[in-house]
Design a protein around this motif. Structure first.
Motif, PDB file in Angstrom:
ATOM      1  N   PRO A  23      39.616   6.600  37.651  1.00  0.00           N
ATOM      2  CA  PRO A  23      38.999   7.533  38.620  1.00  0.00           C
ATOM      3  C   PRO A  23      37.514   7.774  38.378  1.00  0.00           C
ATOM      4  N   GLN A  24      36.823   6.804  37.808  1.00  0.00           N
ATOM      5  CA  GLN A  24      35.406   7.019  37.477  1.00  0.00           C
ATOM      6  C   GLN A  24      34.511   6.905  38.706  1.00  0.00           C
ATOM      7  N   LEU A  25      33.387   7.585  38.630  1.00  0.00           N
ATOM      8  CA  LEU A  25      32.369   7.419  39.663  1.00  0.00           C
ATOM      9  C   LEU A  25      31.630   6.106  39.462  1.00  0.00           C
ATOM     10  N   GLN A  26      31.339   5.790  38.208  1.00  0.00           N
ATOM     11  CA  GLN A  26      30.659   4.538  37.860  1.00  0.00           C
ATOM     12  C   GLN A  26      30.982   4.239  36.406  1.00  0.00           C
ATOM     13  N   GLY A  27      30.499   3.095  35.890  1.00  0.00           N
ATOM     14  CA  GLY A  27      30.733   2.787  34.489  1.00  0.00           C
ATOM     15  C   GLY A  27      30.184   3.895  33.606  1.00  0.00           C
ATOM     16  N   ALA A  28      30.850   4.144  32.481  1.00  0.00           N
ATOM     17  CA  ALA A  28      30.492   5.328  31.690  1.00  0.00           C
ATOM     18  C   ALA A  28      29.230   5.148  30.851  1.00  0.00           C
ATOM     19  N   ARG A  39      39.570  11.163  43.498  1.00  0.00           N
ATOM     20  CA  ARG A  39      40.617  10.208  43.102  1.00  0.00           C
ATOM     21  C   ARG A  39      41.821  10.882  42.490  1.00  0.00           C
ATOM     22  N   ARG A  72      33.938  11.322  26.762  1.00  0.00           N
ATOM     23  CA  ARG A  72      33.748  12.559  27.522  1.00  0.00           C
ATOM     24  C   ARG A  72      34.602  12.541  28.798  1.00  0.00           C
ATOM     25  N   SER A  73      34.640  11.388  29.444  1.00  0.00           N
ATOM     26  CA  SER A  73      35.461  11.264  30.665  1.00  0.00           C
ATOM     27  C   SER A  73      36.938  11.486  30.340  1.00  0.00           C
ATOM     28  N   LYS A  76      37.542  15.190  29.677  1.00  0.00           N
ATOM     29  CA  LYS A  76      37.550  16.002  30.902  1.00  0.00           C
ATOM     30  C   LYS A  76      38.852  15.786  31.677  1.00  0.00           C
ATOM     31  N   LEU A  77      39.304  14.529  31.713  1.00  0.00           N
ATOM     32  CA  LEU A  77      40.573  14.257  32.394  1.00  0.00           C
ATOM     33  C   LEU A  77      41.696  15.050  31.734  1.00  0.00           C
ATOM     34  N   SER A 125      31.114  14.493  34.079  1.00  0.00           N
ATOM     35  CA  SER A 125      31.936  13.682  33.162  1.00  0.00           C
ATOM     36  C   SER A 125      32.261  12.333  33.783  1.00  0.00           C
ATOM     37  N   ASN A 126      31.575  12.031  34.882  1.00  0.00           N
ATOM     38  CA  ASN A 126      31.689  10.713  35.517  1.00  0.00           C
ATOM     39  C   ASN A 126      33.065  10.482  36.142  1.00  0.00           C
TER      40      ASN A 126
END
Lengths: 331, 198
Positions: free
Chosen positions: B44-49, A326, B57-58, B61-62, A320-321
């Motif tokens: 808190p993203q790993l990279q741009g969505a 964090r 979706r991010s 999930k959060l 979910s990226n």
């Protein structure tokens, strides 16, 4: 598996764990800095011979002295520098407990009964299925290997490896470790590690034109040297439980991948700590059986809250990226 | 206000998900710094969505994994217009992840506010659309014109070249902007931060 569950109270920065946790075969500790990961590993590292009179395997100091050296002395083992720390393990349906005073004295208990060190060693041998024959103490002592993120520790291990070189050569570990690990993380064609002149560890490097060089291990970069020494240490000990703090220290993602795969293929119970997203990503891809991710979080009262996640939980979060590192405090 | 990747406080005001990436993060971070106060936005993203669906979706999930009181927490998606399609499509995508109710729709400003429900968790979602036709570079180009009176093509390369010529970076550009110029070029972001700051 060697250790089934663990509970810690008043040890290092951990005032108490909210509840004991049941370990899997591969356990990955994640958490912010100062969340209790190293303390958790250090508590486990006292098993099975915590007494000051017995050195940790391959080292010139006892397990408890090793932890004291990593920090500010024996009193730093006890929460708030005074009182008594308590660590409980469940092993083969037996409860092993250590009480540690702020002077570094250790009292061992099995199933609630306090035992002197000699009786404890005999009893723990029975629990671990080790017969009292030649080398039995060494056998027990080698069951747990702890690799802290500390250059002095690596230096000590390197010196011990040198002094036990014939044993290492005879076991073939000097070839296996280079073949299975080192040659997979560097472009050079290394074939073995050897003890050269002046007791210097050297890697044998083959060039395409059949020339051979011997490269000093200390000249190959921190990450590879750390990997080589640690792997030789583990190959010699052949432990049942490996504890590895900050496993990604000085390591390129490619090196981590090779190391994690190597560890998983061994028949060891493993507890590692990491801050690395590469480690988590890799584990979600390999998805080894019986892997648990433990999210450690110390609350404002220094109580250690530990949340268990499965590999699938972590995979869902990463897919979910979201960078799980964090939001550890909010999980 | 503070925009960070990792929370520095136990209480988080808002989570921000970027539909693109680092560029948008830098712009929002600089605008946040123009607002006083210590409230924290966390990305808190790993990279741009890469798109609205992935951004939603991010957020979903959060919402699923956070153990904090999400009702008091706001969720923001900052995304380029090119990823949105029309408003109808945007709302349809939201319903793939949440039960939603539109609270505020300012099409002119491209500011959208929803009450969303996922499982038992209720919260507020803002969708802030950047760019007048395509992307955030159009807002930056507009801001450059407001500050320097110079028209710069709304492309990353042209903007970089302009900033290099002036010897400044994005952050400096936003620092130099008056409130009025910011309101004109980034009206929806300013409105969002005012709402969060309340």
């Amino acid at each position: 598996m060697l250790i089934n569950s663990v509970y810690i109270k008043e040890f290092r920065g951990i005032r108490e764990m909210r509840e004991s946790i049941t370990l899997g075969r591969l356990n990955v500790l994640i958490g912010r800095n100062n969340s209790g990961k190293s303390a958790f590993l250090e508590a486990l590292s006292l098993f099975p011979i915590p007494f000051n009179a017995y050195n940790a395997p391959f080292l010139d100091s006892s397990r408890i002295q090793l932890i004291a050296q990593l920090h500010s002395g024996l009193e730093s083992l006890v929460y708030g520098y005074s009182g008594i720390a308590e660590i409980k393990f469940s092993i083969n349906h037996n409860e092993i407990m250590y009480r540690i005073t702020d002077h570094g004295n250790i009292f061992a208990f099995i199933d609630g009964k306090r035992l002197d060190s000699q009786t404890y060693l005999k009893e723990i041998a029975k629990i671990l299925g080790v017969k009292e024959e030649e080398g039995w103490l060494m056998k027990i002592n080698s069951m747990v290997a702890f690799i802290p993120n500390d250059s002095n520790f690596l230096k000590s291990v390197r010196e011990k490896i040198v002094s036990a070189w014939s044993t290492i050569m005879k076991s073939g570990a000097n070839v296996r470790v280079v073949r299975d690990l080192i040659s997979r993380v560097v472009h050079d064609e290394f074939t073995e590690v050897y003890l050269g002149a002046n007791n210097v560890l050297e890697l044998r490097k083959e060039l395409p034109d059949d020339k051979v060089f011997w490269i000093r291990v200390t000249d190959i970069g921190d990450g590879v040297e750390r990997l080589l020494i640690s792997a030789l240490y583990l190959e010699v000990l052949r432990p049942k439980l490996v504890l590895w703090d900050d496993i990604e220290a000085s390591a390129h993602p490619g090196l981590i991948e090779v190391l994690i795969k190597w560890l998983i293929n061994k028949n060891w119970q493993i507890v590692i700590s990491t801050h690395s997203i590469d480690v988590l990503n890799l584990l979600t891809k390999i998805a080894p059986a019986d892997t648990l991710i433990w999210v450690l979080r110390c609350d404002e009262y220094d109580r250690l809250n530990i949340k268990q996640l499965t590999i699938d939980d972590v995979a869902d979060i990463l897919e979910s990226n979201i960078d799980i590192r964090r939001i550890l405090d909010q999980l | 206000m503070i925009l960070s990747h990792t929370p520095t406080k136990r209480e988080i005001v808002s989570f921000v998900v970027f539909g693109d990436g680092r560029y948008d993060f830098r712009v929002l971070k600089a605008i946040c710094e123009k607002f006083n106060g210590a409230k924290e936005l966390v990305s808190p993203q790993l990279q741009g969505a890469k798109g609205l669906t992935n951004s939603l979706r991010s957020v979903a999930k959060l919402l699923d994994i956070l153990r904090i009181n999400v009702e008091k927490t706001k969720f923001v998606i900052l995304i380029d217009k090119e990823h949105i399609g029309d408003i109808k499509q945007m709302k349809k995508k939201i319903t793939e992840f949440f039960i939603s109710e539109s609270i505020k729709e300012d099409v002119q400003k491209q500011f959208f506010k929803f009450k969303i429900l996922r499982g038992s968790k209720k919260t507020t979602l803002y969708i802030i659309v950047m760019g007048y036709n395509k992307c955030i570079e159009e807002n930056i180009s507009h801001l450059i014109e407001k500050i320097y009176g110079e028209r710069v093509a709304p492309t990353r390369q042209s903007i970089r070249e302009f900033l290099r010529r002036k010897g400044i970076n994005f952050e400096d550009l936003i620092r130099r902007a008056s409130q009025k110029a910011l309101n004109e070029a980034f009206g929806n972001v300013v409105e969002l931060l005012k709402e969060i700051d309340r």
